[in-house]
Scaffold this motif. Sequence first.
Motif, PDB file in Angstrom:
ATOM      1  N   LYS A  94       0.832  -1.197   0.000  1.00  0.00           N
ATOM      2  CA  LYS A  94       0.000   0.000   0.000  1.00  0.00           C
ATOM      3  C   LYS A  94       0.873   1.256   0.000  1.00  0.00           C
ATOM      4  N   PRO A  95       0.277   2.407  -0.390  1.00  0.00           N
ATOM      5  CA  PRO A  95       1.049   3.649  -0.365  1.00  0.00           C
ATOM      6  C   PRO A  95       1.513   4.002   1.046  1.00  0.00           C
ATOM      7  N   ALA A  96       2.713   4.525   1.125  1.00  0.00           N
ATOM      8  CA  ALA A  96       3.239   5.025   2.394  1.00  0.00           C
ATOM      9  C   ALA A  96       2.823   6.486   2.509  1.00  0.00           C
ATOM     10  N   ARG A  97       1.729   6.727   3.182  1.00  0.00           N
ATOM     11  CA  ARG A  97       1.148   8.067   3.258  1.00  0.00           C
ATOM     12  C   ARG A  97       1.875   8.918   4.304  1.00  0.00           C
ATOM     13  N   PHE A  98       2.161  10.145   3.934  1.00  0.00           N
ATOM     14  CA  PHE A  98       2.838  11.103   4.805  1.00  0.00           C
ATOM     15  C   PHE A  98       4.204  10.605   5.266  1.00  0.00           C
ATOM     16  N   ALA A  99       4.872   9.857   4.387  1.00  0.00           N
ATOM     17  CA  ALA A  99       6.262   9.473   4.640  1.00  0.00           C
ATOM     18  C   ALA A  99       7.170  10.634   4.260  1.00  0.00           C
ATOM     19  N   THR A 100       8.304  10.734   4.930  1.00  0.00           N
ATOM     20  CA  THR A 100       9.297  11.756   4.599  1.00  0.00           C
ATOM     21  C   THR A 100      10.273  11.169   3.588  1.00  0.00           C
ATOM     22  N   VAL A 101      10.381  11.814   2.424  1.00  0.00           N
ATOM     23  CA  VAL A 101      11.283  11.372   1.367  1.00  0.00           C
ATOM     24  C   VAL A 101      12.526  12.253   1.389  1.00  0.00           C
ATOM     25  N   ASN A 102      13.690  11.630   1.362  1.00  0.00           N
ATOM     26  CA  ASN A 102      14.958  12.351   1.417  1.00  0.00           C
ATOM     27  C   ASN A 102      15.787  12.057   0.181  1.00  0.00           C
ATOM     28  N   LEU A 103      16.448  13.076  -0.308  1.00  0.00           N
ATOM     29  CA  LEU A 103      17.323  12.970  -1.457  1.00  0.00           C
ATOM     30  C   LEU A 103      18.672  13.535  -1.039  1.00  0.00           C
ATOM     31  N   THR A 104      19.715  12.703  -1.053  1.00  0.00           N
ATOM     32  CA  THR A 104      21.033  13.161  -0.636  1.00  0.00           C
ATOM     33  C   THR A 104      22.039  12.871  -1.743  1.00  0.00           C
ATOM     34  N   PRO A 105      22.918  13.802  -2.078  1.00  0.00           N
ATOM     35  CA  PRO A 105      23.853  13.610  -3.189  1.00  0.00           C
ATOM     36  C   PRO A 105      24.809  12.443  -2.963  1.00  0.00           C
ATOM     37  N   VAL A 106      25.117  11.722  -4.045  1.00  0.00           N
ATOM     38  CA  VAL A 106      26.144  10.695  -3.982  1.00  0.00           C
ATOM     39  C   VAL A 106      27.492  11.386  -3.830  1.00  0.00           C
ATOM     40  N   PRO A 107      28.290  11.020  -2.822  1.00  0.00           N
ATOM     41  CA  PRO A 107      29.593  11.686  -2.644  1.00  0.00           C
ATOM     42  C   PRO A 107      30.479  11.520  -3.871  1.00  0.00           C
ATOM     43  N   LYS A 108      31.171  12.583  -4.221  1.00  0.00           N
ATOM     44  CA  LYS A 108      32.075  12.547  -5.364  1.00  0.00           C
ATOM     45  C   LYS A 108      33.460  12.110  -4.918  1.00  0.00           C
ATOM     46  N   ALA A 109      34.147  11.447  -5.844  1.00  0.00           N
ATOM     47  CA  ALA A 109      35.470  10.912  -5.506  1.00  0.00           C
ATOM     48  C   ALA A 109      36.468  12.007  -5.170  1.00  0.00           C
ATOM     49  N   ASP A 110      36.295  13.196  -5.769  1.00  0.00           N
ATOM     50  CA  ASP A 110      37.254  14.269  -5.555  1.00  0.00           C
ATOM     51  C   ASP A 110      36.822  15.253  -4.471  1.00  0.00           C
ATOM     52  N   GLU A 111      35.772  14.907  -3.700  1.00  0.00           N
ATOM     53  CA  GLU A 111      35.348  15.796  -2.625  1.00  0.00           C
ATOM     54  C   GLU A 111      36.443  15.920  -1.575  1.00  0.00           C
ATOM     55  N   LYS A 112      36.611  17.118  -1.040  1.00  0.00           N
ATOM     56  CA  LYS A 112      37.569  17.303   0.027  1.00  0.00           C
ATOM     57  C   LYS A 112      37.084  16.589   1.284  1.00  0.00           C
ATOM     58  N   SER A 113      38.034  16.188   2.123  1.00  0.00           N
ATOM     59  CA  SER A 113      37.673  15.477   3.350  1.00  0.00           C
ATOM     60  C   SER A 113      38.004  16.258   4.602  1.00  0.00           C
ATOM     61  N   ASP A 114      38.400  17.530   4.437  1.00  0.00           N
ATOM     62  CA  ASP A 114      38.709  18.334   5.620  1.00  0.00           C
ATOM     63  C   ASP A 114      37.479  18.513   6.479  1.00  0.00           C
ATOM     64  N   ASP A 115      37.663  18.417   7.775  1.00  0.00           N
ATOM     65  CA  ASP A 115      36.532  18.570   8.694  1.00  0.00           C
ATOM     66  C   ASP A 115      35.931  19.965   8.545  1.00  0.00           C
ATOM     67  N   GLY A 116      34.628  20.034   8.449  1.00  0.00           N
ATOM     68  CA  GLY A 116      33.939  21.306   8.331  1.00  0.00           C
ATOM     69  C   GLY A 116      33.656  21.712   6.905  1.00  0.00           C
ATOM     70  N   ASP A 117      34.138  20.935   5.919  1.00  0.00           N
ATOM     71  CA  ASP A 117      33.824  21.273   4.539  1.00  0.00           C
ATOM     72  C   ASP A 117      32.324  21.202   4.308  1.00  0.00           C
ATOM     73  N   PRO A 118      31.745  22.179   3.609  1.00  0.00           N
ATOM     74  CA  PRO A 118      30.316  22.107   3.334  1.00  0.00           C
ATOM     75  C   PRO A 118      30.007  20.999   2.342  1.00  0.00           C
ATOM     76  N   LEU A 119      28.930  20.296   2.574  1.00  0.00           N
ATOM     77  CA  LEU A 119      28.441  19.261   1.668  1.00  0.00           C
ATOM     78  C   LEU A 119      27.098  19.701   1.109  1.00  0.00           C
ATOM     79  N   PRO A 120      26.708  19.196  -0.062  1.00  0.00           N
ATOM     80  CA  PRO A 120      25.446  19.628  -0.667  1.00  0.00           C
ATOM     81  C   PRO A 120      24.260  19.382   0.248  1.00  0.00           C
ATOM     82  N   ALA A 121      23.354  20.329   0.261  1.00  0.00           N
ATOM     83  CA  ALA A 121      22.181  20.217   1.122  1.00  0.00           C
ATOM     84  C   ALA A 121      21.259  19.104   0.634  1.00  0.00           C
ATOM     85  N   GLN A 122      20.579  18.499   1.540  1.00  0.00           N
ATOM     86  CA  GLN A 122      19.657  17.409   1.217  1.00  0.00           C
ATOM     87  C   GLN A 122      18.265  17.953   0.946  1.00  0.00           C
ATOM     88  N   GLU A 123      17.607  17.380  -0.055  1.00  0.00           N
ATOM     89  CA  GLU A 123      16.222  17.722  -0.355  1.00  0.00           C
ATOM     90  C   GLU A 123      15.301  16.815   0.452  1.00  0.00           C
TER      91      GLU A 123
END
Length: 389
Positions: free
Chosen positions: A46-75
């Motif tokens: 059955k449909p999942a009514r009023f479920a929260t759907v999240n979209l998060t970017p797949v991490p890129k291989a060349d993303e920096k790993s320094d602590d505090g680096d901004p990451l793309p916001a999630q929808e």
Amino acid sequence: MSRLHWLCILSALCLFSSGCNKHQAKKPDPTKGTVTGIVLCADTGKPARFATVNLTPVPKADEKSDDGDPLPAQESTMTDLDGRFRMEAVEPGHYFAFAILEGYLDPALDLDAAKIRSLPNDRERRLYAIDQWKEHLTEVAVHVHRSTEVTIQVERAAEIGGTVSFDDGSPAIGMHFQLFQKAEKGGWTNVGLPLFDTWSIHTVSDGHGRYNVTNLSAGEYVVCALMPSDKEDDAARICLGNVFRHKDAATMKVHPGEIASGVDIVIPLNGLHTVAGIVSALADGHPLSQGAVHLLFADDKEKARALSLEPDGSFAFEYVPEGKYILRISGAKDEEQKDPAASPSDADSASKPKPVVYADKEVPLTVLDNMDDIQVQLAPPPADKPRGQ
């Protein structure tokens, strides 16, 4: 980690991104894409009514790993009565999609919190969360001025419930709960991701002492009730089997989607004591207002309780069961104390007080009754010896 909206607490992947866009309806944008779809309950179809759907970017291989680096916001958005959803103006790219619904598996309750804390930066935490939750993620490719259709399923979770009462038969109302899950490689991991000094699990016993912890994965668990307190670390704990240590507790196994009831805990009214005192500087006796106080079990130094010193240097643990402990004071510091009767020069008066750091100290305790006047005095750590000595 930046402070996030409460929805992000429910979404473990969102914990490791720079922010959440909760239900923010966007207008179509020809330079971006659209994601539409449906969320279905795997157990009923059955449909999942009023479920929260999240979209998060797949991490890129060349993303920096320094602590505090901004990451793309999630929808994030919510499904309608047909279980359908629509996200406009999504940046082109590759994403993971997943959904959360009460009664179904929740990533925030299925990740090893200790492991997450041990990782050096937000990107590593996010990669770990994705790896652990990959079986429940749906990959989505978003293209410019195109609509991508996706189907997401949520899987029915296990539940553990019962009652908490005092040993005189009255219900224990307002108890919080702490769960430990047996890890695949042995040992026990804390269930849930406590943020901002709150609770790992937000279940509270009701007016009849009843509780029900939902959204759990299959596995073997220890269930503990926590006495009311401001913080989880400071709360007295009574575990299944009516014992005070989770390593001594009875365990229980739940299967996928199982509702386990009758998991009851009884809290003793006798044999619980207060351990309180003052931490001060050895040199002049002034109280130290900054530092951590840990109460450890003496046999293996497992943490029993933890809190921070009050501004007046005091600390107090309530509801401590009888036994042998170690009181550890760590990270204590304050500012240099100056003699108020002294007449400092203009240069001295313009200078800022110097920070003073104190050496950690452990004090053995045997708790048989209330201990209200413990005095712990700390000295600065020994000066480093010159090289060659």
